[in-house]
Design a protein around this motif. Structure first.
Motif, PDB file in Angstrom:
ATOM      1  N   ASN A   2     -30.046  63.855 -14.578  1.00  0.00           N
ATOM      2  CA  ASN A   2     -31.049  65.103 -13.235  1.00  0.00           C
ATOM      3  C   ASN A   2     -30.485  66.422 -13.031  1.00  0.00           C
ATOM      4  O   ASN A   2     -31.138  67.102 -11.934  1.00  0.00           O
ATOM      5  CB  ASN A   2     -30.261  63.904 -12.015  1.00  0.00           C
ATOM      6  N   SER A   3     -28.865  66.689 -13.857  1.00  0.00           N
ATOM      7  CA  SER A   3     -28.881  67.931 -13.378  1.00  0.00           C
ATOM      8  C   SER A   3     -29.047  69.167 -14.731  1.00  0.00           C
ATOM      9  O   SER A   3     -28.721  70.128 -13.966  1.00  0.00           O
ATOM     10  CB  SER A   3     -27.100  67.715 -13.090  1.00  0.00           C
ATOM     11  N   PHE A   4     -29.523  68.335 -15.653  1.00  0.00           N
ATOM     12  CA  PHE A   4     -29.491  69.798 -16.639  1.00  0.00           C
ATOM     13  C   PHE A   4     -30.711  69.289 -17.301  1.00  0.00           C
ATOM     14  O   PHE A   4     -31.846  68.066 -17.134  1.00  0.00           O
ATOM     15  CB  PHE A   4     -28.601  69.438 -17.493  1.00  0.00           C
ATOM     16  N   VAL A  24     -16.219  61.347 -11.674  1.00  0.00           N
ATOM     17  CA  VAL A  24     -17.851  61.273 -12.869  1.00  0.00           C
ATOM     18  C   VAL A  24     -17.935  62.981 -12.750  1.00  0.00           C
ATOM     19  O   VAL A  24     -18.742  63.410 -13.671  1.00  0.00           O
ATOM     20  CB  VAL A  24     -19.248  60.536 -11.366  1.00  0.00           C
ATOM     21  N   LEU A  73     -18.516  65.285 -15.617  1.00  0.00           N
ATOM     22  CA  LEU A  73     -19.604  66.709 -16.102  1.00  0.00           C
ATOM     23  C   LEU A  73     -19.051  67.498 -16.272  1.00  0.00           C
ATOM     24  O   LEU A  73     -20.019  68.359 -17.230  1.00  0.00           O
ATOM     25  CB  LEU A  73     -20.382  66.103 -14.577  1.00  0.00           C
ATOM     26  N   ALA A 113     -23.239  56.087 -13.569  1.00  0.00           N
ATOM     27  CA  ALA A 113     -23.548  57.514 -12.354  1.00  0.00           C
ATOM     28  C   ALA A 113     -23.385  58.871 -13.331  1.00  0.00           C
ATOM     29  O   ALA A 113     -23.828  59.739 -13.228  1.00  0.00           O
ATOM     30  CB  ALA A 113     -22.641  58.032 -11.929  1.00  0.00           C
ATOM     31  N   GLN A 146     -26.607  59.380 -15.584  1.00  0.00           N
ATOM     32  CA  GLN A 146     -27.558  59.705 -14.452  1.00  0.00           C
ATOM     33  C   GLN A 146     -27.799  61.251 -13.690  1.00  0.00           C
ATOM     34  O   GLN A 146     -28.371  62.526 -13.773  1.00  0.00           O
ATOM     35  CB  GLN A 146     -28.418  58.822 -13.455  1.00  0.00           C
ATOM     36  N   GLY A 147     -25.963  61.390 -13.715  1.00  0.00           N
ATOM     37  CA  GLY A 147     -26.041  62.916 -13.924  1.00  0.00           C
ATOM     38  C   GLY A 147     -26.063  63.948 -14.255  1.00  0.00           C
ATOM     39  O   GLY A 147     -26.875  64.585 -14.269  1.00  0.00           O
TER      40      GLY A 147
END
Lengths: 510, 510
Positions: A273-275, A199, A203, A266, A269-270
């Motif tokens: 949630n991160s950007f 993952v 990313l 994952a 959602q990564g």
């Protein structure tokens, strides 16, 4: 995808009247006018591109034959290793049957010590691979649909990047070019045991892609409302579901789908949630029946993500469109998808469904490929890989069961992928006394100073890590390695920079 | 940087009349008005922030004392391990002197087997580190100049990001917070043996930073003409140049500078060649004399890059400004830099020179710190690290000679960094029978699903790799490990997730 595609019989591409026609759509319409070559081949599905199938089969057969001749020729050579003119005879045979010049350092001294057959075998596999790669980059046997056409097509589906993670299993190595008939250059492919992709690595790639869009408008401007599509590809065997499925998931198709799905979610959602700014990605989950290459694609659920339980089977599409007109293919297949999934008919899933329809359409050719050339079921439904590939690269490997391929930067963090490979080759080779040939590879960007030197250091480091992980097999010459790097910024072939079969190296060691 | 900075005596920040005044500049001017505390301490340089020095020294002394008491207390405890009330007495001593509750599982059974002293020692080091980290994140003993102020300052110098790679040597672990007096949160720090940082890792970071600027205008908009500054920090010893310099470069200062410079140039060219639109970065090369923390900064050459031969020495700046007015510090130091380098006076180097001047100014406080507290030369001019830190993280370690720190994701690709650490601890501990305590760490982004589980798996994987690389020391309990992860998206402390001193683990194994 192939040169033969210019004569492509049927092809998705007829835009629905209510859709914008892209340049790629128009090109496809023109191709449809060339007439349906497939219809001339009795028994083929009307959507099948028979000409492309012939080209692909010729390429596959020729390449695999080059590898498969090695063992019988070496068996023959072994018989006269004590003859006085051994080297001359061996070279004649090798030249004639393998198109290889054997390395003198492995032929000498047979009067006092037996031929190091395992090492010679590994050397032949490596050399055949090297020639295979050279041909791939010089002759471009899998000539592609133009990058621009494919890019237009995916953008018309609402994507700017498609990133596939198939299982590392060699029976999926042809996923892009054969099973899905996509241009290999247009698709990112990173293989992991069980399709359990990394993952954090994904990313990072996502950030790279979006950075390029923002800074250089490549492949398209960040202001275009397109998304990054991540697809995971798991597999199963319809004839021997409990034995010939995915080893990483205990040969259980449901678990394989679940595992891949958990990574997809994952990753999504990564990103979310991160950007900021509503950043997200689209997901696709595909299963392949490794007996016959028929795919299933999971339909979108209410959230637009793949539904673990609900999929559409290419075989069913094949049957339902057996007498359809290729010109109507996109509409018909889209309708079949919409019958399977109410969410598929929603406006915001339209691009995804168009892409699914293209994959299902393309897969029909592959179903006929297996039907025509292998009586509908491969004779090698199990593992039959010729070598292990590990590291970063291997764009040239687009053939089924040629390579067990593990994408990795270290053995340490991807030991599972390596262990599965060695386990497979223990069954295929080692138990018969033949070594597992392992090509260790690192592609680098030649425009970064020192990148080649670091890539060379990395393949040596990977070789050491393999020797440390498998000390006995290495010591006994049951694992042999070839170290290879490639400047992926240039369009060159691979460069061999070391390995255990080179002059001066004893055993399988390093 | 410290709370004490509010009373800061002198500080760079008086903008030249021809420069734009930033908010940070104005704030610094206000601080100057608070009067020069340093002048009250006889013998201090007028630029020295004596209050900050006192705070920093109190913190350093207190933290190190906690580690340094462990060995003498355990020596005492060892003496009565056969007493009938051993556990009670041991716990009393530990509570009193170490502020620790010793783990019962390591105190039991002394009637039949000797105390596992090495393991107990490692446990105490780990527990002390855990408490140290907890304090760091809860009490924030190195309270910082506000992020916004520092960001304003670096932007006024033409940078949006500053990324430092010091050598992994423990004598440089305080580079950011002490030697250069920069806020640790405002500076990326990744340590490598010999400051030989990973170019590809840095390129990735650069893409991340530029992506964030383009997509979220953080830390500033991509349209601002600021750049990414990469600094490499090498070191040498003025008193024992041939012995106490950088081990990775054979204790040769010129080679250390050259090595670091080659990585800087590779990174810069990598950015230039890989990205369009005039993308580039600025470079800085800094040397630290580990005897006394005086820095040298290499001056820009005609191209604006650090000149390997030409540097300005903080000790010379210290001497030349011995009687200067702090309010003139930036002008005076800038002029000294310009005297050393004609290129420094060029308009396009103005921001770089301003940043250099700030570092030199800050370093004057540190020169006095060593002068005042250590008579101008550390007594531990060689290695005196208390433990090894490896992995990703360790933001809380800002103290000299506390930690040998290797930034790495695998042992496999960073074996050099690990080997150097174990070599150092062989000298410090192992040859005396004491284990090397190794904290294995992986910080993760808690907003990515599964990231914690993957971080936990990674530290276990690193532990296994260490055991495989150092089998004898591990077997003999001469390497002990504590496994730690931290959610760096939250502002929590570390979380211990395993290790060799935990109950049920025998030897140093895993």
């Amino acid at each position: 995808m192939l040169v033969g595609r210019q004569k492509r019989a049927g092809h998705l591409g007829l835009a629905r009247s209510n859709r914008v026609r892209t340049a790629a759509d128009v090109a496809h319409r023109q191709r449809l006018g060339a007439g349906n070559v497939a219809r001339m081949h009795t028994g083929f599905h009307p959507f099948t591109n028979a000409v492309e199938n012939d080209c692909l089969f010729a390429y596959e057969s020729r390449c695999k034959a080059a590898f498969d001749k090695i063992e019988p020729v070496l068996r023959e050579i072994a018989q006269f290793q004590h003859d006085s003119n051994f080297i001359i005879k061996a070279q004649e045979l090798a030249r004639l049957l393998l198109n290889l010049e054997l390395p003198e350092h492995l032929l000498e001294n047979t009067w006092i010590a037996p031929l190091e057959m395992g090492k010679l075998y590994a050397w032949c596999v490596f050399e055949t691979f090297r020639l295979f790669a050279d041909e791939f980059y010089s002759d471009k046997p899998l000539a592609q649909e133009s990058d621009a056409d494919f890019q237009h097509f995916i953008e018309s589906c609402g994507f700017h990047t498609v990133d596939f993670s198939p299982c590392a299993d060699g029976r999926l190595a042809h996923t892009i070019s054969y099973v899905l008939r996509l241009p290999y250059k247009g698709v990112r492919r990173k293989s992991y045991a069980g399709a359990m992709f990394d993952v954090e690595d994904s990313l990072q790639k996502w950030v790279e892609v979006e950075h390029r869009r923002l800074s250089e408008s490549l492949p398209n401007s960040a202001s275009e409302p397109t998304r990054y599509l991540k697809a995971a590809v798991y597999h199963y065997s319809s004839s021997l579901p409990g034995q010939e499925g995915c080893a990483a998931h205990g040969s259980d198709a449901a678990k394989a789908a679940e595992g891949a799905m958990s990574r997809l979610l994952a990753f999504q959602q990564g990103v979310q949630n991160s950007f900021c700014c509503g950043a997200s990605i689209d997901l696709m989950l595909i299963g392949i029946d490794t007996d016959n290459d028929a795919i299933r694609i999971h339909c979108p659920d209410a959230s637009g993500n793949p539904d673990g339980e609900n999929y559409i089977d290419a075989q069913a599409v094949y049957d339902a469109t057996r007498h359809a007109n290729p010109a109507d293919s996109e509409r018909i297949i889209s309708e079949l998808i919409e019958q399977k999934s109410s969410a598929a008919s929603r406006e915001d899933n339209r691009g995804l469904v168009k892409f699914m329809a293209r994959l299902l359409f393309n897969n029909i050719s592959q179903i006929d490929y297996v039907r025509n050339n292998f009586n509908g079921c491969y004779s090698d439904i199990g593992h039959q890989e010729r070598f292990i590939g590990m590291g970063v690269g291997f764009e040239e490997v687009q053939l089924r069961n040629l390579t067990y391929f593990a994408y990795l930067k270290t053995v340490e963090q991807n030991a599972t992928d390596v262990d599965v490979g060695i386990k497979i080759f223990t069954g295929l080779n080692i138990k018969r006394g033949l070594p597992a040939p392992v090509v260790i590879r690192y592609d680098y960007h030649g425009n970064v100073p020192g990148a080649r030197e670091r890539a060379v250091a990395k393949v040596h480091c990977l070789q050491q890590a393999m020797a440390a992980r498998f000390p006995e097999q290495t010591q006994q010459g049951l694992i042999h390695t070839m170290l290879v790097v490639r400047d992926c910024s240039a369009d060159n072939s691979i460069e061999v920079v070391g390995g255990s079969t080179q002059p001066g190296v004893t055993g399988g060691g390093h």
